[in-house]
Design a protein around this motif. Structure first.
Motif, PDB file in Angstrom:
ATOM      1  N   LEU A 193       0.829  -1.209   0.000  1.00  0.00           N
ATOM      2  CA  LEU A 193       0.000   0.000   0.000  1.00  0.00           C
ATOM      3  C   LEU A 193       0.864   1.259   0.000  1.00  0.00           C
ATOM      4  O   LEU A 193       0.569   2.224  -0.729  1.00  0.00           O
ATOM      5  CB  LEU A 193      -0.923  -0.011   1.213  1.00  0.00           C
ATOM      6  CG  LEU A 193      -1.869   1.183   1.362  1.00  0.00           C
ATOM      7  CD1 LEU A 193      -2.827   1.246   0.175  1.00  0.00           C
ATOM      8  CD2 LEU A 193      -2.657   1.087   2.666  1.00  0.00           C
ATOM      9  N   LEU A 194       1.936   1.252   0.790  1.00  0.00           N
ATOM     10  CA  LEU A 194       2.839   2.408   0.830  1.00  0.00           C
ATOM     11  C   LEU A 194       3.529   2.615  -0.510  1.00  0.00           C
ATOM     12  O   LEU A 194       3.725   3.759  -0.952  1.00  0.00           O
ATOM     13  CB  LEU A 194       3.876   2.209   1.940  1.00  0.00           C
ATOM     14  CG  LEU A 194       3.363   2.306   3.372  1.00  0.00           C
ATOM     15  CD1 LEU A 194       4.462   1.915   4.354  1.00  0.00           C
ATOM     16  CD2 LEU A 194       2.858   3.717   3.673  1.00  0.00           C
ATOM     17  N   LEU A 195       3.913   1.526  -1.172  1.00  0.00           N
ATOM     18  CA  LEU A 195       4.545   1.639  -2.483  1.00  0.00           C
ATOM     19  C   LEU A 195       3.565   2.189  -3.514  1.00  0.00           C
ATOM     20  O   LEU A 195       3.936   3.002  -4.367  1.00  0.00           O
ATOM     21  CB  LEU A 195       5.077   0.279  -2.932  1.00  0.00           C
ATOM     22  CG  LEU A 195       6.324  -0.238  -2.208  1.00  0.00           C
ATOM     23  CD1 LEU A 195       6.645  -1.662  -2.641  1.00  0.00           C
ATOM     24  CD2 LEU A 195       7.524   0.669  -2.468  1.00  0.00           C
ATOM     25  N   GLN A 196       2.304   1.750  -3.450  1.00  0.00           N
ATOM     26  CA  GLN A 196       1.299   2.262  -4.374  1.00  0.00           C
ATOM     27  C   GLN A 196       1.029   3.743  -4.133  1.00  0.00           C
ATOM     28  O   GLN A 196       0.834   4.510  -5.077  1.00  0.00           O
ATOM     29  CB  GLN A 196       0.013   1.445  -4.232  1.00  0.00           C
ATOM     30  CG  GLN A 196       0.132   0.018  -4.755  1.00  0.00           C
ATOM     31  CD  GLN A 196      -1.033  -0.860  -4.350  1.00  0.00           C
ATOM     32  OE1 GLN A 196      -1.871  -0.462  -3.543  1.00  0.00           O
ATOM     33  NE2 GLN A 196      -1.085  -2.065  -4.902  1.00  0.00           N
ATOM     34  N   GLU A 197       1.020   4.147  -2.860  1.00  0.00           N
ATOM     35  CA  GLU A 197       0.849   5.569  -2.550  1.00  0.00           C
ATOM     36  C   GLU A 197       2.032   6.383  -3.066  1.00  0.00           C
ATOM     37  O   GLU A 197       1.864   7.507  -3.545  1.00  0.00           O
ATOM     38  CB  GLU A 197       0.690   5.754  -1.040  1.00  0.00           C
ATOM     39  CG  GLU A 197      -0.618   5.222  -0.487  1.00  0.00           C
ATOM     40  CD  GLU A 197      -0.695   5.362   1.017  1.00  0.00           C
ATOM     41  OE1 GLU A 197       0.326   5.767   1.625  1.00  0.00           O
ATOM     42  OE2 GLU A 197      -1.769   5.070   1.589  1.00  0.00           O
ATOM     43  N   LEU A 198       3.232   5.797  -2.970  1.00  0.00           N
ATOM     44  CA  LEU A 198       4.415   6.479  -3.495  1.00  0.00           C
ATOM     45  C   LEU A 198       4.321   6.629  -5.005  1.00  0.00           C
ATOM     46  O   LEU A 198       4.709   7.664  -5.565  1.00  0.00           O
ATOM     47  CB  LEU A 198       5.674   5.701  -3.111  1.00  0.00           C
ATOM     48  CG  LEU A 198       7.008   6.228  -3.646  1.00  0.00           C
ATOM     49  CD1 LEU A 198       7.266   7.643  -3.142  1.00  0.00           C
ATOM     50  CD2 LEU A 198       8.153   5.309  -3.242  1.00  0.00           C
ATOM     51  N   VAL A 255      10.650   1.163 -11.370  1.00  0.00           N
ATOM     52  CA  VAL A 255      11.269   0.659 -10.137  1.00  0.00           C
ATOM     53  C   VAL A 255      10.202   0.206  -9.145  1.00  0.00           C
ATOM     54  O   VAL A 255      10.294  -0.881  -8.553  1.00  0.00           O
ATOM     55  CB  VAL A 255      12.178   1.738  -9.509  1.00  0.00           C
ATOM     56  CG1 VAL A 255      12.605   1.323  -8.100  1.00  0.00           C
ATOM     57  CG2 VAL A 255      13.407   1.970 -10.372  1.00  0.00           C
ATOM     58  N   ILE A 256       9.160   1.018  -8.966  1.00  0.00           N
ATOM     59  CA  ILE A 256       8.104   0.665  -8.008  1.00  0.00           C
ATOM     60  C   ILE A 256       7.326  -0.547  -8.488  1.00  0.00           C
ATOM     61  O   ILE A 256       6.966  -1.432  -7.694  1.00  0.00           O
ATOM     62  CB  ILE A 256       7.174   1.870  -7.790  1.00  0.00           C
ATOM     63  CG1 ILE A 256       7.964   3.041  -7.192  1.00  0.00           C
ATOM     64  CG2 ILE A 256       6.012   1.498  -6.871  1.00  0.00           C
ATOM     65  CD1 ILE A 256       7.157   4.303  -7.015  1.00  0.00           C
ATOM     66  N   ASP A 257       7.066  -0.637  -9.795  1.00  0.00           N
ATOM     67  CA  ASP A 257       6.349  -1.798 -10.336  1.00  0.00           C
ATOM     68  C   ASP A 257       7.114  -3.084 -10.088  1.00  0.00           C
ATOM     69  O   ASP A 257       6.526  -4.108  -9.708  1.00  0.00           O
ATOM     70  CB  ASP A 257       6.110  -1.622 -11.835  1.00  0.00           C
ATOM     71  CG  ASP A 257       5.004  -0.609 -12.128  1.00  0.00           C
ATOM     72  OD1 ASP A 257       4.186  -0.367 -11.220  1.00  0.00           O
ATOM     73  OD2 ASP A 257       4.966  -0.074 -13.248  1.00  0.00           O
ATOM     74  N   PHE A 258       8.424  -3.067 -10.302  1.00  0.00           N
ATOM     75  CA  PHE A 258       9.239  -4.260 -10.062  1.00  0.00           C
ATOM     76  C   PHE A 258       9.194  -4.655  -8.588  1.00  0.00           C
ATOM     77  O   PHE A 258       9.167  -5.847  -8.250  1.00  0.00           O
ATOM     78  CB  PHE A 258      10.682  -4.023 -10.503  1.00  0.00           C
ATOM     79  CG  PHE A 258      10.914  -4.279 -11.963  1.00  0.00           C
ATOM     80  CD1 PHE A 258      10.720  -5.541 -12.494  1.00  0.00           C
ATOM     81  CD2 PHE A 258      11.335  -3.258 -12.810  1.00  0.00           C
ATOM     82  CE1 PHE A 258      10.931  -5.784 -13.849  1.00  0.00           C
ATOM     83  CE2 PHE A 258      11.554  -3.495 -14.167  1.00  0.00           C
ATOM     84  CZ  PHE A 258      11.342  -4.766 -14.681  1.00  0.00           C
ATOM     85  N   GLN A 259       9.180  -3.669  -7.702  1.00  0.00           N
ATOM     86  CA  GLN A 259       9.098  -3.964  -6.273  1.00  0.00           C
ATOM     87  C   GLN A 259       7.771  -4.632  -5.931  1.00  0.00           C
ATOM     88  O   GLN A 259       7.732  -5.619  -5.182  1.00  0.00           O
ATOM     89  CB  GLN A 259       9.245  -2.665  -5.468  1.00  0.00           C
ATOM     90  CG  GLN A 259      10.588  -1.982  -5.601  1.00  0.00           C
ATOM     91  CD  GLN A 259      11.585  -2.436  -4.565  1.00  0.00           C
ATOM     92  OE1 GLN A 259      11.241  -2.646  -3.413  1.00  0.00           O
ATOM     93  NE2 GLN A 259      12.809  -2.614  -4.969  1.00  0.00           N
ATOM     94  N   LEU A 260       6.672  -4.119  -6.474  1.00  0.00           N
ATOM     95  CA  LEU A 260       5.357  -4.680  -6.192  1.00  0.00           C
ATOM     96  C   LEU A 260       5.227  -6.097  -6.733  1.00  0.00           C
ATOM     97  O   LEU A 260       4.693  -6.986  -6.065  1.00  0.00           O
ATOM     98  CB  LEU A 260       4.271  -3.786  -6.799  1.00  0.00           C
ATOM     99  CG  LEU A 260       4.069  -2.424  -6.136  1.00  0.00           C
ATOM    100  CD1 LEU A 260       3.138  -1.550  -6.966  1.00  0.00           C
ATOM    101  CD2 LEU A 260       3.503  -2.587  -4.740  1.00  0.00           C
TER     102      LEU A 260
END
Length: 397
Positions: A193-198, A255-260
């Motif tokens: 959720l925090l990554l999606q908010e970022l 970068v965020i997509d790969f993390q998720l």
């Protein structure tokens, strides 16, 4: 440790065949998330440049000492101008840290240290450019200074600080001595959720990058210009996109997509079946999700060595009559304590102590593993008690 014949896992299973091999979730997750970030080519290049800068600045004790001295002067100036607040444990003077593939949170620490000491690092690089002992040092310092002062380097530096900072909270939580698997799932959900908010906060993040560049006098490109790849020759340009589009979608979002994706794949692949079964043990809402079949399946599939057939039948009858309400079947998703203990063996059983017997080694390890208890013991009390056990002869030569 997983070797089929000679590994530690095989030795454990020989004496205890019902033992389960559990990966260190915190360690594997940290390595997986860093690897996922490096799938973006620019991030891979960034870590290569970061490693070169940190290694160059920390190549000698003299440079590290000078870096700390510069940082100390900066802290004093910021405190006097009230840019920093004082307090116990605040404004500690550190140095840059190398990141390593097998060390927890080392990538996040390396990034955060460079952000804190950005001015100090630039200052010492400028000094080495002008006063280096030879042309090699002066040239390397100039190359490092040019890299650290580019917009792309700063952009990825701040992005990784945000992204790895979010995942680092999860990794730190998973390093607890024990962790309920359902609580671990909640931690994963909150991290996602925090990554999606970022990901939705591009404007706020870009403003922070702009502020950092202005503070440190870093040239920012015109974000509405066309992004030019390679040597900027027209024949090499494949996409007609702006610079802002490239940094927003090709780096920030990627970068965020790969993390998720990595978070989903790691926890679904390793623990989903166990999570579904363990949900029956959730005590929330007075065991509302209590399911007899799920608990019996959990015992039969994951604890088959602990329950014989008659006991499984008895278990089902007990559950039907609610005689067995509280079950302690938690999965230690963190093996941080165990891994730290194995790392300590290298410090205890060195090449000079290679003939140490197992019992002696065990005693050493127990003191380390239970160091919280050992730290509360008064050494003088032990000495006095040992002295009262028996009178000993002392020979003088």
């Amino acid at each position: 440790m997983r070797g089929e014949w000679n590994g530690l896992q095989a030795l454990f299973l020989k004496d205890c065949p019902y033992a389960y091999y559990i990966h260190c979730f915190a360690h594997r997750l940290q390595l997986a998330l860093v690897a996922a970030s490096k799938e973006v080519h620019d991030v891979w290049l960034f870590f290569s440049k970061l490693s070169s800068i940190v290694n160059f600045v920390g190549a000698s004790a003299k440079r590290c000492s000078e870096l700390k001295s510069i940082r100390e002067d900066e802290i004093v100036d910021m405190i006097s101008s009230r840019e920093l607040e004082t307090g116990k444990g605040a404004n500690q003077i550190h140095t840059l840290q190398r990141h390593g593939p097998t060390r927890w949170s080392s990538h996040f620490t390396s990034v955060s240290r460079l952000i804190d000491m950005f001015c100090s690092t630039c200052t010492i690089l400028e000094k080495l450019m002008d006063n280096g002992l030879n042309s090699n040092i002066r040239g390397e310092a100039k190359g490092a200074y040019k890299e650290i002062k580019t917009f792309e380097f700063v952009f990825i530096l701040l992005l990784l600080y945000k992204v790895l900072g979010v995942s680092d909270m999860l990794c730190q939580a998973l390093q607890m001595k024990s962790q309920d698997i359902l609580n671990a799932l909640n931690l994963v959900s909150s991290t996602k959720l925090l990554l999606q908010e970022l990901q939705d906060g591009w404007n706020d993040f870009f403003r922070s990058v702009t502020s950092f560049c202005r503070k440190h006098d870093i040239h920012m490109p015109n974000m509405s210009d066309h992004y030019m790849e390679g040597t900027r020759r027209s024949c090499q340009q494949k996409n007609n996109i702006t610079i802002e589009h490239y940094y927003h979608f090709n780096i920030f979002n990627a970068v965020i997509d790969f993390q998720l994706v990595e978070l989903d794949s790691r926890f679904k692949e390793e623990t989903m079946e166990l999570l579904v079964l363990s949900e029956a043990l959730n005590p929330m809402n007075r065991f509302k999700s209590f399911k007899i079949d799920s608990i019996c399946t959990l015992a039969e599939k994951f604890y088959s060595k602990d329950f014989v057939e008659d006991e499984l039948n008895a278990l089902k009858r007990q559950l039907e009559h609610y005689k067995l309400i509280h079950l302690v079947l938690t999965l230690p998703v963190s093996t941080a304590t165990t891994e730290r203990a194995f790392s300590t063996m290298k410090l205890i059983k060195t090449s000079l102590r290679n003939k140490m017997e197992n019992e002696f080694l065990t005693n050493f390890m127990v003191v380390y593993i239970e160091r919280e208890i050992a730290g509360a013991i008064d050494p003088d009390f032990i000495i006095d008690k040992f002295d009262l056990l028996k009178n000993r002869r002392i020979q003088f030569n």
